[in-house]
Design a protein around this motif. Structure first.
Motif, PDB file in Angstrom:
ATOM      1  N   ASN A   1      36.770   3.357  21.508  1.00 31.32           N
ATOM      2  CA  ASN A   1      36.840   3.862  20.002  1.00 31.32           C
ATOM      3  C   ASN A   1      37.144   5.407  19.908  1.00 31.32           C
ATOM      4  O   ASN A   1      36.428   6.122  19.329  1.00 31.32           O
ATOM      5  CB  ASN A   1      35.519   3.913  19.452  1.00 31.32           C
ATOM      6  CG  ASN A   1      34.977   2.243  19.511  1.00 31.32           C
ATOM      7  OD1 ASN A   1      35.759   1.290  19.367  1.00 31.32           O
ATOM      8  ND2 ASN A   1      33.545   1.872  19.765  1.00 31.32           N
ATOM      9  N   ASN A   2      38.261   5.663  20.664  1.00 29.87           N
ATOM     10  CA  ASN A   2      38.614   7.218  20.698  1.00 29.87           C
ATOM     11  C   ASN A   2      40.188   7.257  20.722  1.00 29.87           C
ATOM     12  O   ASN A   2      40.543   5.882  20.770  1.00 29.87           O
ATOM     13  CB  ASN A   2      37.997   8.027  21.982  1.00 29.87           C
ATOM     14  CG  ASN A   2      38.495   7.673  23.149  1.00 29.87           C
ATOM     15  OD1 ASN A   2      39.806   6.872  23.363  1.00 29.87           O
ATOM     16  ND2 ASN A   2      37.761   7.620  24.378  1.00 29.87           N
TER      17      ASN A   2
ATOM     18  N   PRO B   1      28.245   1.469  18.417  1.00 28.20           N
ATOM     19  CA  PRO B   1      29.369   1.945  18.719  1.00 28.20           C
ATOM     20  C   PRO B   1      29.293   3.549  18.097  1.00 28.20           C
ATOM     21  O   PRO B   1      28.798   3.486  16.973  1.00 28.20           O
ATOM     22  CB  PRO B   1      30.624   1.100  18.184  1.00 28.20           C
ATOM     23  CG  PRO B   1      30.049   0.273  17.206  1.00 28.20           C
ATOM     24  CD  PRO B   1      28.433   0.047  17.393  1.00 28.20           C
ATOM     25  N   GLU B   2      29.908   4.386  18.950  1.00 27.47           N
ATOM     26  CA  GLU B   2      30.306   5.663  18.240  1.00 27.47           C
ATOM     27  C   GLU B   2      31.893   6.025  18.411  1.00 27.47           C
ATOM     28  O   GLU B   2      32.479   5.356  19.135  1.00 27.47           O
ATOM     29  CB  GLU B   2      29.679   6.663  19.009  1.00 27.47           C
ATOM     30  CG  GLU B   2      28.088   6.612  18.807  1.00 27.47           C
ATOM     31  CD  GLU B   2      27.389   7.871  19.185  1.00 27.47           C
ATOM     32  OE1 GLU B   2      26.620   8.470  18.231  1.00 27.47           O
ATOM     33  OE2 GLU B   2      27.240   8.138  20.388  1.00 27.47           O
ATOM     34  N   TYR B   3      32.299   6.614  17.375  1.00 24.89           N
ATOM     35  CA  TYR B   3      33.801   6.833  17.350  1.00 24.89           C
ATOM     36  C   TYR B   3      34.352   8.533  17.347  1.00 24.89           C
ATOM     37  O   TYR B   3      33.473   9.079  16.797  1.00 24.89           O
ATOM     38  CB  TYR B   3      34.023   6.581  15.847  1.00 24.89           C
ATOM     39  CG  TYR B   3      33.752   4.913  15.749  1.00 24.89           C
ATOM     40  CD1 TYR B   3      34.491   3.790  16.200  1.00 24.89           C
ATOM     41  CD2 TYR B   3      32.394   4.797  15.037  1.00 24.89           C
ATOM     42  CE1 TYR B   3      34.156   2.460  15.627  1.00 24.89           C
ATOM     43  CE2 TYR B   3      32.083   3.509  15.036  1.00 24.89           C
ATOM     44  CZ  TYR B   3      32.905   2.331  15.353  1.00 24.89           C
ATOM     45  OH  TYR B   3      32.592   1.047  14.984  1.00 24.89           O
TER      46      TYR B   3
ATOM     47  N   TYR C   1      37.206  11.118  16.646  1.00 24.10           N
ATOM     48  CA  TYR C   1      38.640  11.319  15.927  1.00 24.10           C
ATOM     49  C   TYR C   1      38.985  12.671  16.037  1.00 24.10           C
ATOM     50  O   TYR C   1      38.165  13.593  15.789  1.00 24.10           O
ATOM     51  CB  TYR C   1      38.229  10.845  14.362  1.00 24.10           C
ATOM     52  CG  TYR C   1      37.675   9.327  13.969  1.00 24.10           C
ATOM     53  CD1 TYR C   1      38.589   8.391  14.285  1.00 24.10           C
ATOM     54  CD2 TYR C   1      36.409   8.954  13.693  1.00 24.10           C
ATOM     55  CE1 TYR C   1      38.360   7.057  13.856  1.00 24.10           C
ATOM     56  CE2 TYR C   1      35.982   7.736  13.657  1.00 24.10           C
ATOM     57  CZ  TYR C   1      36.896   6.949  13.444  1.00 24.10           C
ATOM     58  OH  TYR C   1      36.512   5.348  13.411  1.00 24.10           O
TER      59      TYR C   1
ATOM     60  N   ARG D   1      32.692  13.390  16.827  1.00 23.84           N
ATOM     61  CA  ARG D   1      32.102  12.116  17.546  1.00 23.84           C
ATOM     62  C   ARG D   1      31.294  11.536  16.354  1.00 23.84           C
ATOM     63  O   ARG D   1      30.208  12.445  16.082  1.00 23.84           O
ATOM     64  CB  ARG D   1      31.725  12.332  18.653  1.00 23.84           C
ATOM     65  CG  ARG D   1      31.045  11.077  19.384  1.00 23.84           C
ATOM     66  CD  ARG D   1      30.897  11.083  20.973  1.00 23.84           C
ATOM     67  NE  ARG D   1      29.835  10.258  21.333  1.00 23.84           N
ATOM     68  CZ  ARG D   1      28.657  10.515  22.099  1.00 23.84           C
ATOM     69  NH1 ARG D   1      28.368  11.911  22.254  1.00 23.84           N
ATOM     70  NH2 ARG D   1      27.839   9.636  22.352  1.00 23.84           N
TER      71      ARG D   1
ATOM     72  N   THR E   1      28.994   8.579  14.089  1.00 24.80           N
ATOM     73  CA  THR E   1      28.269   7.044  14.167  1.00 24.80           C
ATOM     74  C   THR E   1      28.978   6.100  13.298  1.00 24.80           C
ATOM     75  O   THR E   1      28.479   4.857  13.137  1.00 24.80           O
ATOM     76  CB  THR E   1      26.798   7.327  13.767  1.00 24.80           C
ATOM     77  OG1 THR E   1      26.671   7.953  12.611  1.00 24.80           O
ATOM     78  CG2 THR E   1      26.026   7.938  14.874  1.00 24.80           C
ATOM     79  N   ARG E   2      29.740   6.574  12.540  1.00 25.61           N
ATOM     80  CA  ARG E   2      30.449   5.591  11.527  1.00 25.61           C
ATOM     81  C   ARG E   2      32.096   5.514  11.652  1.00 25.61           C
ATOM     82  O   ARG E   2      32.669   6.487  12.032  1.00 25.61           O
ATOM     83  CB  ARG E   2      30.096   6.105  10.156  1.00 25.61           C
ATOM     84  CG  ARG E   2      30.405   5.383   9.048  1.00 25.61           C
ATOM     85  CD  ARG E   2      30.283   5.779   7.743  1.00 25.61           C
ATOM     86  NE  ARG E   2      29.107   6.273   7.548  1.00 25.61           N
ATOM     87  CZ  ARG E   2      28.697   7.294   6.575  1.00 25.61           C
ATOM     88  NH1 ARG E   2      29.754   7.568   5.624  1.00 25.61           N
ATOM     89  NH2 ARG E   2      27.530   7.612   6.523  1.00 25.61           N
ATOM     90  N   LYS E   3      32.414   4.386  11.485  1.00 27.27           N
ATOM     91  CA  LYS E   3      34.144   4.184  11.422  1.00 27.27           C
ATOM     92  C   LYS E   3      34.657   4.833  10.179  1.00 27.27           C
ATOM     93  O   LYS E   3      34.352   4.720   9.068  1.00 27.27           O
ATOM     94  CB  LYS E   3      34.326   2.667  11.273  1.00 27.27           C
ATOM     95  CG  LYS E   3      35.455   2.452  12.039  1.00 27.27           C
ATOM     96  CD  LYS E   3      35.799   0.835  12.277  1.00 27.27           C
ATOM     97  CE  LYS E   3      36.879   0.634  13.142  1.00 27.27           C
ATOM     98  NZ  LYS E   3      37.024  -0.682  13.609  1.00 27.27           N
TER      99      LYS E   3
ATOM    100  N   SER F   1      38.581   6.480   8.696  1.00 29.53           N
ATOM    101  CA  SER F   1      39.833   6.410   8.702  1.00 29.53           C
ATOM    102  C   SER F   1      40.518   7.519   8.231  1.00 29.53           C
ATOM    103  O   SER F   1      40.188   8.588   7.952  1.00 29.53           O
ATOM    104  CB  SER F   1      40.393   5.289   7.418  1.00 29.53           C
ATOM    105  OG  SER F   1      39.573   4.170   7.680  1.00 29.53           O
TER     106      SER F   1
END
Lengths: 134, 425
Positions: free
Chosen positions: B279-280, B311-313, B315, B383, B385-387, B389
């Motif tokens: 998720n990176n 999951p963590e993301y 961006y 980084r 905790t939420r998706k 866009s």
């Protein structure tokens, strides 16, 4: 990095432990950061300045210098009120690197106590402090 | 760390003699910038070329009949399916980016693996990681037929990056036309050890064998050059001389950091680290199958990555002016409602980019507006905790200030790393 011997530390300003300088100009004082500080920070890319008329105590943060690498605070070497800010730094923050004691001055203040400048260090005292920190 | 433990590269004296501001990075005292300043160094890599001392990086050799199987079991990239659109196997002369994970799917380190010969691979890991990754590989190898050699401090490395890189190198290597012929991104020629047959492929004018790799950490066209550390002092000076007419400047780690961030490249142990490598922005380093539901091979950490419950993301983001926040534990990412949703991994200023209306340009964008003279934009990685866009706004807040930034897919436009080499000669 400049060697301590290479630093330009003029005698006509006084120095704070936090690497600012102050120079008495009539009733007011001009303040900036010294050659050691600008060399350590590297390219200054943005200067966050206070409002004219704001007052600060000695040692209080009055603005920030944004270098390529980090954001650093600038502290008041004396207590007083901001009477002018160097607006040229908005377009040319690199003046702080190139001419820290002249065109790269940061603020002008009206000090609460004009004698407070004498509590700051002379260039030789400041130099000794830097050497002690080595 | 006391002074005796701080390591120096063979170019350390040169840096001091040329008044570099030095700082410790990965256990090595390295230049942060030279008197020309980090801003000029950053811009030179876009307009001319920059030269970096990167001898702090560690090199590990993995050799033997079991080498490929070992790397397939430990490295995230599928080396049997990593070249080009058709995903063909790695071959001698090509390299691949990936990571070494632990059983939790956390990052031990990231790496570029280069295939030197049919059963010989060279792994470049980060400063100070040679020992740890070598031991990990030895443990994983068990009794299989593979030899692992940690060459930490045994290889000299310098990078020449920027559009003028090949022209500069053409002035110091033998037969440059042959060397540069069809040299694609993520390929290399030559080797620094005369015992390898490849060593004859790239020699400097004085006969020094080098490994010339079309890779780097700036996002711009350029090379990483590996050699015997005894040679790097004179090679560095030779390159500087050859670069005089091409705008070559020596660059420190501040410019390296801002250039790599603008190119959406991670810094190991900062942007990737002891948390799951998924998720990176670097999912291309994982061996996903076509529908992204699983992996095309087994490797250490694979099951943990597939079975993450919370999951963590990670961006990339870009700001609206050059102001930064200081990454750290007390610096938080908040959503439009003000709720804390994560942390800031990297925040720097890419001084070569700016916004005009809604669009981001670089100083080398072919379509940049007339008179475009940007001050730079803050950028980096969060980084959360939420998706999120691309196009979502978040706020980064440290003790000093809060800045509004936007989640993006990419940061500095019009980079040159993947340009066809024939257009850069």
């Amino acid at each position: 990095m400049k060697e301590i011997e290479e630093l330009f530390l003029p005698d006509n300003v006084r120095y704070a432990e936090t690497h600012e300088w102050a120079r008495a100009d009539g009733d007011n004082m001009t303040i900036g950061i010294n050659d050691y500080a600008q060399d350590q920070l590297g390219d200054i890319v943005f200067v966050e300045l206070p409002e004219i008329g704001a007052t600060f105590e000695k040692g209080e943060e009055f603005g920030t210098l944004e270098s390529v690498k980090a954001v650093s605070e600038i502290y008041m070497p004396v207590s007083g009120e901001i009477t002018a800010i160097n607006e040229d730094l908005e377009e040319a923050p690199e003046l702080v690197n190139g001419e820290p004691y002249n065109a790269g001055w940061i603020i002008e203040v009206k000090p609460n106590d004009p004698d407070e400048i004498n509590t700051l260090m002379s260039s030789s005292e400041y130099l000794e402090m830097l050497k002690g920190g080595e | 760390m006391n002074e005796e433990q701080i390591k120096k590269t063979p170019l350390h004296d040169w840096h001091l003699k040329h008044s570099a501001n030095m700082a410790v990075f990965g256990g090595y005292e390295m230049p942060l910038w030279y008197p020309s300043g980090a801003k000029r160094e950053h811009l030179a890599v876009l307009t001319g070329a920059g030269m970096f001392d990167t001898s702090h990086m560690a090199v590990i050799m993995v050799e033997g009949p079991g080498a490929l199987a070992l790397l397939q079991a430990c490295f995230t990239k599928n080396l049997n399916a990593c070249i080009g659109k058709n995903k063909t196997p790695l071959v001698p002369g090509r390299c691949a980016y990936g990571a070494f994970l632990d059983d939790l799917g956390h990052v031990r380190d990231d790496s570029i693996v280069s295939q030197i010969a049919s059963e010989t691979y060279m792994i470049v890991v980060n400063a100070g990681m040679g020992g740890q990754i070598s031991r990990h590989l030895e443990n994983q190898a068990g009794g299989s037929d593979v030899e692992i050699h940690d060459l930490t401090d045994g290889v000299g490395k310098m990078d020449i990056q920027g559009p003028m890189s090949a022209r500069i190198l053409a002035g110091i290597i033998r037969k440059p036309e042959a060397v540069f012929d069809r040299m694609v991104y993520f390929s290399f020629k030559g080797f620094f050890d005369d015992d390898f047959p490849l060593a004859d492929a790239v020699r400097l004018l004085d006969g020094t064998p080098v490994m010339l790799s079309r890779t780097g950490y700036t996002g711009e066209f350029g090379f990483e050059i590996f050699m015997n550390p005894d040679h790097i002092g004179h090679v560095w000076k030779m390159a500087l001389e050859a670069g005089k007419d091409f705008g070559l400047v020596t660059c420190g780690f501040a410019a390296r950091d801002s250039l790599r961030t603008g190119s959406v490249l991670p810094l190991s142990h900062q942007d990737i680290g002891p948390w799951p490598f998924i998720n990176n922005p670097w999912s291309f380093a994982l061996p996903f199958n076509d529908d992204q539901t699983g992996f095309t091979k087994k490797f250490t950490g694979d099951e943990a990555l597939i079975n993450i419950e919370e999951p963590e993301y990670t961006y990339p983001f870009a700001g609206f002016d050059l102001r930064k926040v200081s990454p750290g534990n007390s610096t938080i990412v908040t959503d439009s409602g003000g709720a804390g949703i994560g942390t800031v991994l990297t925040c720097v200023t890419d001084m070569a980019i700016g916004r005009v209306d809604e669009k981001t340009y670089s100083i080398t964008s072919p379509d940049r507006p007339d008179g475009f003279n940007p001050k730079g934009l803050s950028c980096g990685f969060v980084r959360v905790t939420r998706k999120l866009s691309s196009g979502d706004f978040v706020e980064l807040r440290d003790d000093r200030r809060a800045i509004k930034v936007v989640i993006v897919d990419d940061i500095r436009p019009d980079r040159t790393a993947r340009r066809a080499i024939k257009t850069m000669l």
